[in-house]
Motif scaffolding. Sequence first.
Motif, PDB file in Angstrom:
ATOM      1  N   THR A 175      25.306  32.786  -7.303  1.00 44.33           N
ATOM      2  CA  THR A 175      24.768  31.546  -7.854  1.00 44.33           C
ATOM      3  C   THR A 175      24.557  30.476  -6.786  1.00 44.33           C
ATOM      4  N   GLY A 176      23.473  29.745  -6.956  1.00 47.84           N
ATOM      5  CA  GLY A 176      23.233  28.541  -6.187  1.00 47.84           C
ATOM      6  C   GLY A 176      23.813  27.313  -6.851  1.00 47.84           C
ATOM      7  N   HIS A 177      24.438  27.490  -8.019  1.00 47.27           N
ATOM      8  CA  HIS A 177      25.102  26.414  -8.763  1.00 47.27           C
ATOM      9  C   HIS A 177      26.569  26.797  -8.992  1.00 47.27           C
ATOM     10  N   PRO A 178      27.353  26.952  -7.941  1.00 47.13           N
ATOM     11  CA  PRO A 178      28.711  27.501  -8.110  1.00 47.13           C
ATOM     12  C   PRO A 178      29.614  26.676  -9.010  1.00 47.13           C
ATOM     13  N   GLN A 179      29.514  25.363  -8.946  1.00 46.53           N
ATOM     14  CA  GLN A 179      30.396  24.537  -9.772  1.00 46.53           C
ATOM     15  C   GLN A 179      29.983  24.527 -11.239  1.00 46.53           C
ATOM     16  N   ARG A 180      28.738  24.833 -11.511  1.00 50.38           N
ATOM     17  CA  ARG A 180      28.214  24.769 -12.879  1.00 50.38           C
ATOM     18  C   ARG A 180      28.181  26.140 -13.545  1.00 50.38           C
ATOM     19  N   LEU A 181      27.522  27.089 -12.896  1.00 53.89           N
ATOM     20  CA  LEU A 181      27.279  28.395 -13.517  1.00 53.89           C
ATOM     21  C   LEU A 181      28.265  29.471 -13.071  1.00 53.89           C
ATOM     22  N   GLY A 182      29.016  29.211 -12.016  1.00 55.41           N
ATOM     23  CA  GLY A 182      29.925  30.220 -11.474  1.00 55.41           C
ATOM     24  C   GLY A 182      30.877  30.825 -12.491  1.00 55.41           C
ATOM     25  N   PRO A 183      31.583  30.026 -13.304  1.00 56.52           N
ATOM     26  CA  PRO A 183      32.527  30.612 -14.256  1.00 56.52           C
ATOM     27  C   PRO A 183      31.871  31.545 -15.276  1.00 56.52           C
ATOM     28  N   GLY A 191      17.406  30.943  -5.274  1.00 55.42           N
ATOM     29  CA  GLY A 191      16.941  31.905  -4.286  1.00 55.42           C
ATOM     30  C   GLY A 191      17.671  33.221  -4.305  1.00 55.42           C
ATOM     31  N   TRP A 192      18.912  33.238  -4.789  1.00 54.12           N
ATOM     32  CA  TRP A 192      19.622  34.511  -4.938  1.00 54.12           C
ATOM     33  C   TRP A 192      18.833  35.436  -5.866  1.00 54.12           C
ATOM     34  N   CYS A 193      18.313  34.886  -6.955  1.00 49.19           N
ATOM     35  CA  CYS A 193      17.551  35.673  -7.923  1.00 49.19           C
ATOM     36  C   CYS A 193      16.151  35.984  -7.402  1.00 49.19           C
ATOM     37  N   GLY A 194      15.438  34.956  -6.942  1.00 50.54           N
ATOM     38  CA  GLY A 194      14.081  35.152  -6.472  1.00 50.54           C
ATOM     39  C   GLY A 194      13.995  36.078  -5.282  1.00 50.54           C
ATOM     40  N   GLY A 195      14.926  35.934  -4.332  1.00 51.64           N
ATOM     41  CA  GLY A 195      14.913  36.789  -3.155  1.00 51.64           C
ATOM     42  C   GLY A 195      15.195  38.234  -3.491  1.00 51.64           C
ATOM     43  N   GLY A 213      33.434  23.984   1.353  1.00 46.81           N
ATOM     44  CA  GLY A 213      33.516  24.824   0.163  1.00 46.81           C
ATOM     45  C   GLY A 213      32.153  25.292  -0.304  1.00 46.81           C
ATOM     46  N   SER A 214      32.077  25.768  -1.549  1.00 44.93           N
ATOM     47  CA  SER A 214      30.831  26.295  -2.106  1.00 44.93           C
ATOM     48  C   SER A 214      29.809  25.183  -2.281  1.00 44.93           C
ATOM     49  N   ILE A 215      28.554  25.508  -1.993  1.00 44.48           N
ATOM     50  CA  ILE A 215      27.501  24.489  -2.059  1.00 44.48           C
ATOM     51  C   ILE A 215      26.346  24.940  -2.949  1.00 44.48           C
ATOM     52  N   HIS A 216      25.606  23.955  -3.433  1.00 51.18           N
ATOM     53  CA  HIS A 216      24.355  24.182  -4.157  1.00 51.18           C
ATOM     54  C   HIS A 216      23.293  24.611  -3.150  1.00 51.18           C
ATOM     55  N   THR A 217      22.501  25.626  -3.509  1.00 54.01           N
ATOM     56  CA  THR A 217      21.426  26.049  -2.615  1.00 54.01           C
ATOM     57  C   THR A 217      20.260  26.642  -3.391  1.00 54.01           C
ATOM     58  N   HIS A 218      19.050  26.422  -2.859  1.00 52.98           N
ATOM     59  CA  HIS A 218      17.840  27.065  -3.355  1.00 52.98           C
ATOM     60  C   HIS A 218      17.457  28.255  -2.489  1.00 52.98           C
TER      61      HIS A 218
END
Length: 264
Positions: A110-118, A203-207, A170-175
């Motif tokens: 995930t590029g949204h670790p704090q939101r979607l990670g769990p 980008g994890w999904c798109g790549g 720590g974990s960061i938001h990324t595209h």
Amino acid sequence: MAPSREELIAHLLATGMAGRVATPRENNLAHYWRLAQRDPGYTFGLEIGPEWDVDAIFELMVRRVGVDARRNHRRGVDTIDPERTVAALDRYAKRFDKALRERQRVLFATGHPQRLGPMYQRLASALAKAGGTVVEAGAGAGYNDETRYGAKRLVIDYFFGVGTLMDAGGSIHTHSAMPIRLALDALRRSGQPMPDLVVADHGWCGGAAQAGIDAIGFADCNDPALFVGEEIGVVAVAVPLDDGLAPEQYGLLAEYILSVSSAS
């Protein structure tokens, strides 16, 4: 007990995950323009053809996501149609159910670790219990990048089976699609098979999709790339929702996804 479709739609509307969402219209339009310009921060690793200009992207987002169709609506509130969210979530759940039934190799990230990670951690746990393989590839691999905070060293790490990009804090938001490219390269170099599925976003999904791997993802109404990717047949499923809410709000989505498997 698994939520019904009606309960899920009520939750989407009550939380602002769909319906009238917090992502502002002006931000949406700016991101559509950036994708039309092929800004690498907004392509999510996907290669899209010249026919995808800003008008085509806008029309697609009206159709697939349910953003406000008025061309003269330039600022303020925008929308995601909850019916479109649930329809996409059904497709997402069916593909994930296949991974469970066939005990597939799945990479979660995930590029949204704090939101979607769990939520992804919960899906990864379900896959492991079903006898599938949670793929953790490229841990420790990294690259140097210029961020809004200056030059940083960014590396991949995994938490309870879910990949994220890390800096010193720590974990960061990324595209960026660079993390999934590094992860897949690590698999190739080690002689391991590619994942059967990537469950991710940004980008994890798109790549992953661009690399020819089945990829399913969540995307906000200001993230048009994955919806273009699904339209052209590269991304397997893109689910429209506000991806910036508190992590516990996504728990019901995990229950809904996993209920497909329990009903099979």
